[in-house]
Write an enzyme that holds these catalytic residues in place. Structure first.
Site, PDB file in Angstrom:
ATOM      1  N   ASN A  42      19.698  41.198  23.534  1.00  0.00           N
ATOM      2  CA  ASN A  42      19.884  42.262  22.544  1.00  0.00           C
ATOM      3  C   ASN A  42      18.939  42.035  21.377  1.00  0.00           C
ATOM      4  OD1 ASN A  42      21.625  40.002  22.077  1.00  0.00           O
ATOM      5  ND2 ASN A  42      22.890  41.177  20.688  1.00  0.00           N
ATOM      6  N   ILE A  43      18.440  43.140  20.861  1.00  0.00           N
ATOM      7  CA  ILE A  43      17.462  43.106  19.765  1.00  0.00           C
ATOM      8  C   ILE A  43      17.972  44.047  18.678  1.00  0.00           C
ATOM      9  CG2 ILE A  43      15.040  43.449  19.116  1.00  0.00           C
ATOM     10  CD1 ILE A  43      14.355  43.179  22.167  1.00  0.00           C
ATOM     11  N   GLU A  44      18.427  43.459  17.580  1.00  0.00           N
ATOM     12  CA  GLU A  44      19.006  44.281  16.508  1.00  0.00           C
ATOM     13  C   GLU A  44      17.947  44.682  15.490  1.00  0.00           C
ATOM     14  OE1 GLU A  44      22.452  42.086  15.136  1.00  0.00           O
ATOM     15  OE2 GLU A  44      23.532  42.583  16.985  1.00  0.00           O
ATOM     16  N   ASN A  45      18.367  45.536  14.570  1.00  0.00           N
ATOM     17  CA  ASN A  45      17.439  46.072  13.580  1.00  0.00           C
ATOM     18  C   ASN A  45      18.175  46.254  12.252  1.00  0.00           C
ATOM     19  OD1 ASN A  45      16.023  48.530  12.171  1.00  0.00           O
ATOM     20  ND2 ASN A  45      14.577  47.764  13.678  1.00  0.00           N
ATOM     21  N   TYR A  48      20.125  49.184  11.872  1.00  0.00           N
ATOM     22  CA  TYR A  48      21.268  49.179  12.810  1.00  0.00           C
ATOM     23  C   TYR A  48      21.115  50.032  14.074  1.00  0.00           C
ATOM     24  CZ  TYR A  48      24.011  46.613   9.269  1.00  0.00           C
ATOM     25  OH  TYR A  48      24.456  45.683   8.369  1.00  0.00           O
ATOM     26  N   CYS A  53      20.560  46.983  23.501  1.00  0.00           N
ATOM     27  CA  CYS A  53      21.383  45.986  24.200  1.00  0.00           C
ATOM     28  C   CYS A  53      20.530  45.190  25.192  1.00  0.00           C
ATOM     29  CB  CYS A  53      22.490  46.682  24.986  1.00  0.00           C
ATOM     30  SG  CYS A  53      23.748  47.468  23.982  1.00  0.00           S
ATOM     31  N   GLU A  55      21.060  44.559  28.342  1.00  0.00           N
ATOM     32  CA  GLU A  55      20.922  45.205  29.648  1.00  0.00           C
ATOM     33  C   GLU A  55      19.790  46.214  29.629  1.00  0.00           C
ATOM     34  OE1 GLU A  55      23.552  44.839  27.736  1.00  0.00           O
ATOM     35  OE2 GLU A  55      25.437  44.868  28.850  1.00  0.00           O
ATOM     36  N   CYS A  85      28.366  47.838  27.630  1.00  0.00           N
ATOM     37  CA  CYS A  85      28.864  48.972  26.844  1.00  0.00           C
ATOM     38  C   CYS A  85      28.673  50.265  27.658  1.00  0.00           C
ATOM     39  CB  CYS A  85      28.129  49.062  25.512  1.00  0.00           C
ATOM     40  SG  CYS A  85      26.464  49.740  25.622  1.00  0.00           S
ATOM     41  N   CYS A  88      25.021  51.354  28.284  1.00  0.00           N
ATOM     42  CA  CYS A  88      24.350  50.540  29.312  1.00  0.00           C
ATOM     43  C   CYS A  88      24.861  50.885  30.709  1.00  0.00           C
ATOM     44  CB  CYS A  88      24.512  49.048  29.015  1.00  0.00           C
ATOM     45  SG  CYS A  88      23.520  48.552  27.586  1.00  0.00           S
TER      46      CYS A  88
HETATM   47  N1  THU Z   1      25.445  44.386  23.090  1.00  0.00           N
HETATM   48  C1  THU Z   1      24.668  44.202  24.201  1.00  0.00           C
HETATM   49  O1  THU Z   1      23.567  43.650  24.131  1.00  0.00           O
HETATM   50  N2  THU Z   1      25.150  44.666  25.385  1.00  0.00           N
HETATM   51  C2  THU Z   1      26.352  45.281  25.559  1.00  0.00           C
HETATM   52  O2  THU Z   1      26.622  45.826  26.615  1.00  0.00           O
HETATM   53  C3  THU Z   1      27.319  45.269  24.451  1.00  0.00           C
HETATM   54  C4  THU Z   1      26.729  45.047  23.100  1.00  0.00           C
HETATM   55  C5  THU Z   1      24.930  43.902  21.789  1.00  0.00           C
HETATM   56  C6  THU Z   1      24.528  45.002  20.841  1.00  0.00           C
HETATM   57  C7  THU Z   1      24.642  44.300  19.506  1.00  0.00           C
HETATM   58  O3  THU Z   1      23.416  43.644  19.236  1.00  0.00           O
HETATM   59  C8  THU Z   1      25.721  43.256  19.710  1.00  0.00           C
HETATM   60  O4  THU Z   1      25.889  43.143  21.107  1.00  0.00           O
HETATM   61  C9  THU Z   1      27.040  43.593  19.070  1.00  0.00           C
HETATM   62  O5  THU Z   1      27.460  44.864  19.419  1.00  0.00           O
END
Ligand code: THU
Length: 129
Positions: A42-45, A48, A53, A55, A85, A88
């Site tokens: 997962n790569i956040e920003n 937001y 994610c 996947e 999620c 995904c």
């Molecule tokens: N996240 C994923 O990478 N995959 C999922 O299927 C569920 C959520 C990540 C997104 C975010 O960076 C962190 O988990 C918290 O939601």
């Protein structure tokens, strides 16, 4: 299919997560029909919503490399059992309708599902034909 290898790759990918805002790491590793493995985290920003994610990172890498058929995907995260999620699940639906989803806690402990178990009665490419 070498499930243990896929699980190991997902666990390794998790360590690459960029998640300074949630503090929650996720890793994924997928196997394509031609036998290639692609990983993602997962790569956040700071803004937001651009967060991607693990996947979908792995799927974007595979598809942009010309691989459109997912045979299996292993997923691991910071909760005891981290399931994909909804977004995904829909993206896996596009490229892996028959994929095996492996939810992993460790190299020894994992659970397996078909996509249709996790995402029944879904909407997909066939609906638009
Ligand atoms: N996240 C994923 O990478 N995959 C999922 O299927 C569920 C959520 C990540 C997104 C975010 O960076 C962190 O988990 C918290 O939601």
């Amino acid at each position: 299919m070498d499930k243990k290898l896929l699980i190991k790759k997902a666990l390794e990918a998790k360590e690459k997560a960029y998640s300074p805002y949630s503090g929650f790491k996720v890793g994924a590793a997928l196997l394509t029909k031609s036998g290639k493995i692609f990983t993602g985290c997962n790569i956040e920003n700071a803004s937001y919503t651009p967060t991607i994610c693990a996947e979908r990172t792995a799927i974007a890498k595979a598809v942009s490399d010309g691989e459109r058929e997912i045979v299996a995907i292993a997923i691991t995260g910071d909760s005891e059992w981290t399931y994909p999620c909804g977004v995904c699940r829909q993206v896996i639906r596009e490229f892996g309708n028959n994929a095996i989803i492996i939810i992993t806690k460790s190299e020894e402990e994992y659970r397996e599902y078909t996509l249709s178990e996790l995402f029944p009665y879904s909407f997909g490419p066939e609906d638009l034909k």
